[in-house]
Enzyme design. Structure first.
Site, mmCIF file in Angstrom:
data_model
loop_
_atom_site.group_PDB
_atom_site.id
_atom_site.type_symbol
_atom_site.label_atom_id
_atom_site.label_comp_id
_atom_site.label_asym_id
_atom_site.label_seq_id
_atom_site.Cartn_x
_atom_site.Cartn_y
_atom_site.Cartn_z
ATOM 1 N N ASP A 304 0.848 -1.202 0.000
ATOM 2 C CA ASP A 304 0.000 0.000 0.000
ATOM 3 C C ASP A 304 0.886 1.257 0.000
ATOM 4 O OD1 ASP A 304 -2.172 1.695 0.019
ATOM 5 O OD2 ASP A 304 -2.699 1.335 2.120
ATOM 6 N N HIS A 308 3.454 10.875 -0.061
ATOM 7 C CA HIS A 308 2.909 12.220 0.064
ATOM 8 C C HIS A 308 4.057 13.215 0.124
ATOM 9 C CE1 HIS A 308 -1.255 11.023 0.704
ATOM 10 N NE2 HIS A 308 -0.857 10.142 1.599
#
Length: 425
Positions: A304, A308
């Site tokens: 996953d 960011h």
């Protein structure tokens, strides 16, 4: 026709490391054996490190197009190679969403042109990954999608999910689900429980995941779809999936490294690096995930990988973005934390991170045998190192594992017979 000879490697045979040379020719594994004498265009000394089939991760966020301040196809696939991954599945939460055959075809072409590893492309389940308008399942499959998912969002309406499963089943596409009932999340930012209460942060209860999962399992049974559960995090979810498999429902699932290695007890302060969705759960949930991994309920490990910008992971968990990176740290963390303490064998780890995801999603990957694609990873299982943000090649440095001491650095990654990553000495 180019040939590469990898000498002095260690490969797994019957769960034991054995010395071997591996000859690669024209993008495939041509020969495996001790002290091969073939001539080659390039000879690589493996220095007795562990040579594996390339790792396979069916759950990666490349953020490209539309979110390229976080990651690009180039940086994300370089990060994959840095972690020993040779095949990844790219989730569809990008802008524009690959929700039409034309958009999927464009994504497949971009991946092929820019990626350093093999990229299997997801299409979305619904238009824009929202609402109830289903995509053209046959069309997106024919355009190159290997599966469909609305990852990042649970499908909230049972009728929409049921019709999606029926449509995906008709055309042979796996449906990968982010299971989350929005009406039960209460705008939470971490696991509901004593730790959240102590920190004064809103919590996400286990039932937000397990209630939607229970619904979906019944719909999967009715539709016959290959239903894949993303990032399982709760003990209740493991129990539901175990029971569903015993009932003959076609369900597979994955667990992320961070849910195997951390719990909400590790959140001692308001730290956005520990904010992910689903959140880190309780020690009891972690124990159930490990048990599910060992008894075969959980089929595979997937990172996953969710990069960011630094700004998006600053401040409080209340406002920071959900998600952490994982491609560059997964193998070393799991080898150090699970294989070295003999919770898993090395063979089990390779199966979970390479063989099984490839088999279950029909990907031409995950095998180290003559005739298989020359997609390989070489790992140093002897020398410890410290996870260092400055050595990461992903644009995202948002990892709670920075500073951890691990063993299992990637030394070399080969894709289709070509070296795409080589560790600097």
């Amino acid at each position: 026709m180019t040939t590469t000879l990898i000498r002095n490697a260690q490969i797994l045979q019957h769960d034991q490391l054995q010395p071997a040379d591996v000859l690669l020719q024209d993008g495939r594994i041509h020969a495996i054996g001790p002290q091969l004498t073939a001539s080659a265009d390039e000879v690589i000394d493996a220095h007795h490190h562990f040579l594996s089939s390339g790792l396979v991760d069916v759950h990666v966020h490349l953020r490209d197009p539309g979110l390229t301040a976080k990651e690009t196809i180039e940086t994300g696939t370089l990060a994959a190679a840095h972690g020993g991954f040779t095949t990844i599945g790219a989730m569809p939460n990008v802008d524009p969403v690959p929700d039409t055959p034309a958009r999927v075809a464009a994504m497949v072409a971009r991946n092929r042109a820019r990626a350093h590893v093999h990229v299997a492309q997801y299409a979305s389940i619904t238009t824009g990954r929202a609402g109830d308008q289903l995509v053209d399942f046959a069309g997106v499959r024919d355009a190159g999608a290997f599966a469909v998912s609305n990852d990042g969002s649970g499908v909230q309406t049972a009728e929409t999910m049921y019709q999606a499963m029926c449509g995906a089943a008709r055309v042979g596409l796996p449906l990968a689900a982010h299971v989350e009932d929005d009406s039960l999340t209460h705008h939470g930012v971490m696991n509901a429980g004593p730790v959240a209460d102590k920190l004064g942060l809103p919590g996400i209860p286990n039932v937000a995941e397990s209630a939607q999962l229970a619904r979906d399992l019944m719909l999967a049974e009715a539709s016959g779809v290959h239903y894949h559960v993303c990032h399982v995090s709760t003990a209740q979810s493991v129990r539901l999936i175990r029971d569903a498999k015993r009932a003959g429902i076609h369900v597979t699932c994955e667990v992320s490294p961070h849910h195997l290695l951390l719990t909400d007890a590790d959140i001692t302060q308001d730290d956005p690096m520990l904010k992910m969705n689903p959140p880190l759960r309780s020690p009891r949930d972690r124990a159930a995930l490990l048990a599910g991994l060992l008894d075969g309920t959980i089929d595979m490990i997937a990172t996953d990988h969710a990069p960011h910008t630094a700004e998006q992971k600053q401040g409080s968990m209340a406002t920071a973005a959900f998600g952490i990176t994982g491609l560059e740290t997964a193998f070393a963390l799991l080898y150090t934390q699970l294989v070295q303490p003999r919770i898993l064998t090395l063979g089990q780890l390779v199966k979970l991170m390479s063989t099984r995801p490839a088999q279950l999603f029909g990907l031409n990957a995950g095998e180290l045998k003559v005739g298989a694609p020359a997609d390989l990873a070489l790992f140093d299982l002897a020398h410890p190192y410290t996870i260092d943000a400055q050595r990461m090649v992903s644009k995202g440095r948002n990892s709670p594992f920075i500073g951890w001491h691990v063993v299992g650095a990637t030394c070399l990654t080969v894709v289709a017979g070509n070296v795409v990553y080589r560790k600097e000495n």
